[in-house]
Motif scaffolding. Structure first.
Motif, PDB file in Angstrom:
ATOM      1  N   LEU A 115      92.238  82.838 -22.362  1.00  0.00           N
ATOM      2  CA  LEU A 115      93.649  82.540 -22.497  1.00  0.00           C
ATOM      3  C   LEU A 115      93.934  81.224 -21.793  1.00  0.00           C
ATOM      4  N   ARG A 116      94.746  80.393 -22.399  1.00  0.00           N
ATOM      5  CA  ARG A 116      95.089  79.109 -21.799  1.00  0.00           C
ATOM      6  C   ARG A 116      96.298  79.280 -20.900  1.00  0.00           C
ATOM      7  N   MET A 124      88.062  83.096 -31.506  1.00  0.00           N
ATOM      8  CA  MET A 124      87.949  82.179 -30.398  1.00  0.00           C
ATOM      9  C   MET A 124      86.483  81.920 -30.105  1.00  0.00           C
ATOM     10  N   THR A 125      86.206  80.747 -29.558  1.00  0.00           N
ATOM     11  CA  THR A 125      84.834  80.466 -29.186  1.00  0.00           C
ATOM     12  C   THR A 125      84.472  81.259 -27.951  1.00  0.00           C
ATOM     13  N   GLY A 130      90.045  73.437 -16.550  1.00  0.00           N
ATOM     14  CA  GLY A 130      88.749  73.908 -16.085  1.00  0.00           C
ATOM     15  C   GLY A 130      88.319  75.189 -16.769  1.00  0.00           C
ATOM     16  N   HIS A 131      89.267  76.083 -16.999  1.00  0.00           N
ATOM     17  CA  HIS A 131      88.940  77.349 -17.670  1.00  0.00           C
ATOM     18  C   HIS A 131      88.591  77.153 -19.130  1.00  0.00           C
ATOM     19  N   LEU A 176      98.467  81.279 -23.404  1.00  0.00           N
ATOM     20  CA  LEU A 176      98.400  81.110 -24.845  1.00  0.00           C
ATOM     21  C   LEU A 176      97.036  81.561 -25.320  1.00  0.00           C
ATOM     22  N   SER A 177      97.020  82.339 -26.390  1.00  0.00           N
ATOM     23  CA  SER A 177      95.776  82.755 -27.025  1.00  0.00           C
ATOM     24  C   SER A 177      95.766  82.153 -28.426  1.00  0.00           C
ATOM     25  N   THR A 178      94.847  81.211 -28.646  1.00  0.00           N
ATOM     26  CA  THR A 178      94.744  80.587 -29.963  1.00  0.00           C
ATOM     27  C   THR A 178      93.359  79.991 -30.159  1.00  0.00           C
ATOM     28  N   ASP A 179      92.929  79.931 -31.410  1.00  0.00           N
ATOM     29  CA  ASP A 179      91.691  79.244 -31.776  1.00  0.00           C
ATOM     30  C   ASP A 179      91.982  77.797 -32.162  1.00  0.00           C
ATOM     31  N   ASP A 180      93.241  77.454 -32.299  1.00  0.00           N
ATOM     32  CA  ASP A 180      93.644  76.156 -32.822  1.00  0.00           C
ATOM     33  C   ASP A 180      94.159  75.255 -31.701  1.00  0.00           C
TER      34      ASP A 180
END
Length: 113
Positions: A7-8, A1-2, A89-90, A22-26
């Motif tokens: 977490l989204r 992740m950047t 925003g996050h 959601l945890s993702t780099d994509d």
């Protein structure tokens, strides 16, 4: 992740009304796209509801039951909009303060007071 990614917060709740993340780099993953589409739908429905609220409130004799339903629906739409705003925003990159030696780009906190 950047570095700025956390977490989204997803635009729906899980069991017992708890938030889903959601945890993702994509950003183009299936679940990310589903969340994006759901957010757009929620915001669109909120805009339509706001138009309806203007119509109801413009009526000279508003029915109390209709006003109660409208207030309930507006509360739900506002909740969804706040969730979308928080989620987006996050995910924004964190701003960094510029070098104070560069007056053209530095932030002067005294100007904010």
């Amino acid at each position: 992740m950047t570095e700025h990614t956390q977490l989204r917060l997803l635009p729906w709740s899980g069991p017992e009304g708890k938030p889903c993340f959601l945890s993702t780099d994509d950003a183009n993953s299936h679940l990310s796209r589903l969340a994006d589409n759901t957010e757009e739908i929620q915001l669109g429905l909120g805009a339509e509801l706001l138009d309806h609220a203007h119509e109801v409130l413009a009526a000279p004799e508003a029915d109390p039951e209709e006003l109660h339903l409208l207030a309930t629906d507006l509360t739900s739409a506002l909740h969804a909009a706040i969730r979308v705003a928080n989620s987006r925003g996050h995910r924004l990159p964190h701003a960094t303060l510029a070098d104070p030696e560069e007056p053209s780009t530095s932030l002067h906190l005294s100007a904010l007071h």
